[in-house]
Write an enzyme that holds these catalytic residues in place. Structure first.
Site, PDB file in Angstrom:
ATOM      1  N   LYS A  11       0.821  -1.221   0.000  1.00 43.08           N
ATOM      2  CA  LYS A  11       0.000   0.000   0.000  1.00 43.08           C
ATOM      3  C   LYS A  11       0.859   1.278   0.000  1.00 43.08           C
ATOM      4  CE  LYS A  11      -4.006  -2.174   2.249  1.00 43.08           C
ATOM      5  NZ  LYS A  11      -4.983  -2.073   3.358  1.00 43.08           N
ATOM      6  N   TYR A  51     -12.442  -2.106  -3.826  1.00 40.63           N
ATOM      7  CA  TYR A  51     -12.968  -2.167  -2.459  1.00 40.63           C
ATOM      8  C   TYR A  51     -14.498  -2.054  -2.432  1.00 40.63           C
ATOM      9  CZ  TYR A  51      -8.401  -2.081  -0.097  1.00 40.63           C
ATOM     10  OH  TYR A  51      -7.150  -2.401   0.392  1.00 40.63           O
ATOM     11  N   PHE A  59     -15.527   3.730   6.744  1.00 37.00           N
ATOM     12  CA  PHE A  59     -14.158   4.088   6.374  1.00 37.00           C
ATOM     13  C   PHE A  59     -13.912   4.076   4.864  1.00 37.00           C
ATOM     14  CE2 PHE A  59     -14.149  -0.496   7.471  1.00 37.00           C
ATOM     15  CZ  PHE A  59     -13.652  -1.047   6.297  1.00 37.00           C
ATOM     16  N   THR A  93      -5.558  -6.769  10.885  1.00 36.75           N
ATOM     17  CA  THR A  93      -5.860  -5.500  10.208  1.00 36.75           C
ATOM     18  C   THR A  93      -5.334  -4.309  11.009  1.00 36.75           C
ATOM     19  OG1 THR A  93      -7.894  -6.537   9.430  1.00 36.75           O
ATOM     20  CG2 THR A  93      -7.737  -4.140   9.193  1.00 36.75           C
ATOM     21  N   ARG A 104       2.446  -6.273   9.331  1.00 36.46           N
ATOM     22  CA  ARG A 104       1.726  -5.120   9.898  1.00 36.46           C
ATOM     23  C   ARG A 104       2.288  -4.715  11.254  1.00 36.46           C
ATOM     24  NH1 ARG A 104      -4.256  -6.905   7.661  1.00 36.46           N
ATOM     25  NH2 ARG A 104      -4.275  -5.567   5.825  1.00 36.46           N
ATOM     26  N   ASN A 114      -2.032   0.323   6.724  1.00 32.61           N
ATOM     27  CA  ASN A 114      -1.503  -0.909   7.311  1.00 32.61           C
ATOM     28  C   ASN A 114      -0.650  -1.720   6.321  1.00 32.61           C
ATOM     29  OD1 ASN A 114      -3.574  -1.859   5.758  1.00 32.61           O
ATOM     30  ND2 ASN A 114      -4.760  -2.765   7.430  1.00 32.61           N
ATOM     31  N   HIS A 117      -2.322  -5.349   1.569  1.00 29.31           N
ATOM     32  CA  HIS A 117      -3.606  -6.027   1.377  1.00 29.31           C
ATOM     33  C   HIS A 117      -3.312  -7.477   1.037  1.00 29.31           C
ATOM     34  CE1 HIS A 117      -7.566  -7.110  -0.214  1.00 29.31           C
ATOM     35  NE2 HIS A 117      -6.884  -7.731  -1.160  1.00 29.31           N
ATOM     36  N   GLU A 128      -9.683 -10.930  -7.444  1.00 31.60           N
ATOM     37  CA  GLU A 128      -8.748  -9.796  -7.289  1.00 31.60           C
ATOM     38  C   GLU A 128      -7.574  -9.903  -8.259  1.00 31.60           C
ATOM     39  OE1 GLU A 128      -9.886  -9.084  -2.592  1.00 31.60           O
ATOM     40  OE2 GLU A 128      -7.864  -9.723  -3.084  1.00 31.60           O
TER      41      GLU A 128
HETATM   42  N1  UDP Z   1      -9.777  -0.251   7.223  1.00 32.76           N
HETATM   43  C1  UDP Z   1      -9.881   0.994   7.808  1.00 32.76           C
HETATM   44  N2  UDP Z   1     -10.589   1.105   8.982  1.00 32.76           N
HETATM   45  C2  UDP Z   1     -11.187   0.037   9.577  1.00 32.76           C
HETATM   46  C3  UDP Z   1     -11.083  -1.226   8.979  1.00 32.76           C
HETATM   47  C4  UDP Z   1     -10.364  -1.332   7.790  1.00 32.76           C
HETATM   48  O1  UDP Z   1      -9.364   1.985   7.304  1.00 32.76           O
HETATM   49  O2  UDP Z   1     -11.814   0.207  10.633  1.00 32.76           O
HETATM   50  C5  UDP Z   1      -9.011  -0.381   5.957  1.00 32.76           C
HETATM   51  C6  UDP Z   1      -7.648  -1.064   6.141  1.00 32.76           C
HETATM   52  O3  UDP Z   1      -6.713  -0.462   5.236  1.00 32.76           O
HETATM   53  C7  UDP Z   1      -7.960  -2.494   5.748  1.00 32.76           C
HETATM   54  C8  UDP Z   1      -8.968  -2.294   4.616  1.00 32.76           C
HETATM   55  O4  UDP Z   1      -9.755  -1.186   5.055  1.00 32.76           O
HETATM   56  O5  UDP Z   1      -6.800  -3.206   5.358  1.00 32.76           O
HETATM   57  C9  UDP Z   1      -9.868  -3.463   4.338  1.00 32.76           C
HETATM   58  O6  UDP Z   1     -10.481  -3.877   5.540  1.00 32.76           O
HETATM   59  P1  UDP Z   1     -10.645  -5.419   5.910  1.00 32.76           P
HETATM   60  O7  UDP Z   1     -11.582  -5.490   7.072  1.00 32.76           O
HETATM   61  O8  UDP Z   1     -10.981  -6.198   4.682  1.00 32.76           O
HETATM   62  O9  UDP Z   1      -9.180  -5.826   6.461  1.00 32.76           O
HETATM   63  P2  UDP Z   1      -7.970  -6.692   5.848  1.00 32.76           P
HETATM   64  O10 UDP Z   1      -8.575  -7.860   5.109  1.00 32.76           O
HETATM   65  O11 UDP Z   1      -7.189  -5.772   4.934  1.00 32.76           O
HETATM   66  O12 UDP Z   1      -7.158  -7.109   7.034  1.00 32.76           O
END
Ligand code: UDP
Length: 140
Positions: A11, A51, A59, A93, A104, A114, A117, A128
């Site tokens: 990212k 997304y 968010f 996450t 992370r 973070n 992805h 994807e």
């Molecule tokens: N994200 C965020 N706030 C939140 C949860 C997620 O900004 O409260 C962002 C973060 O960059 C995350 C992405 O949205 O990686 C996708 O969220 P997901 O729950 O799918 O998490 P991941 O699979 O990336 O761990």
């Protein structure tokens, strides 16, 4: 165990801090092979499409802005149990909850910024991968 392919993004927070190599090394150390890789500037339309599953989440707008705030590196990773293995090396996450040694935990700045992805299922991995790569761009 099956050989799988999964999809990864390094990212903008990570490319900005020149962490592409350090993160790729972690993926490789975890037994994942980079079989496709491209550095791109995502468009707003691409980020919104990618997304789309999150579009009702509070968010979403901030996440799209973040993902287009700088270059990203999109990758296809291959290996035994690649989807789960990648999720494991990525960590939770929220970096505050991520295990020591994960990408992370070591590199992420916040729950949003973070660093990586990774696809959360084999089914989503296929969707994807196809979003960013043509079959002939993946060389196993
Ligand atoms: N994200 C965020 N706030 C939140 C949860 C997620 O900004 O409260 C962002 C973060 O960059 C995350 C992405 O949205 O990686 C996708 O969220 P997901 O729950 O799918 O998490 P991941 O699979 O990336 O761990």
């Amino acid at each position: 165990m099956a050989t799988e392919r999964t999809f990864s993004i390094i990212k903008p927070d990570a490319t900005r801090r020149n962490l592409t190599g350090a993160i790729t090394a972690k993926l490789e150390e975890a037994g994942l092979r980079v079989v496709a890789s491209r550095r791109i500037q995502m468009t707003k339309e691409q980020a919104e499409g990618f997304y789309g599953v999150h579009k009702e989440r509070p968010f979403f707008n901030d996440l799209v802005s973040f993902m287009i705030s700088g270059p990203v590196v999109v990758q296809v990773l291959e290996g035994e149990n690649a989807v789960a293995r990648n999720r494991e090396v990525m960590g939770a996450t929220n970096p505050a909850n991520a295990e020591p040694g994960t990408i992370r935990k070591e590199f992420a700045e916040s729950i949003e910024a973070n660093s990586v992805h990774g696809s959360d299922s084999l089914e989503n991995a296929a969707i994807e991968i196809a979003f960013f790569f043509k079959p002939e761009e993946i060389v196993g």
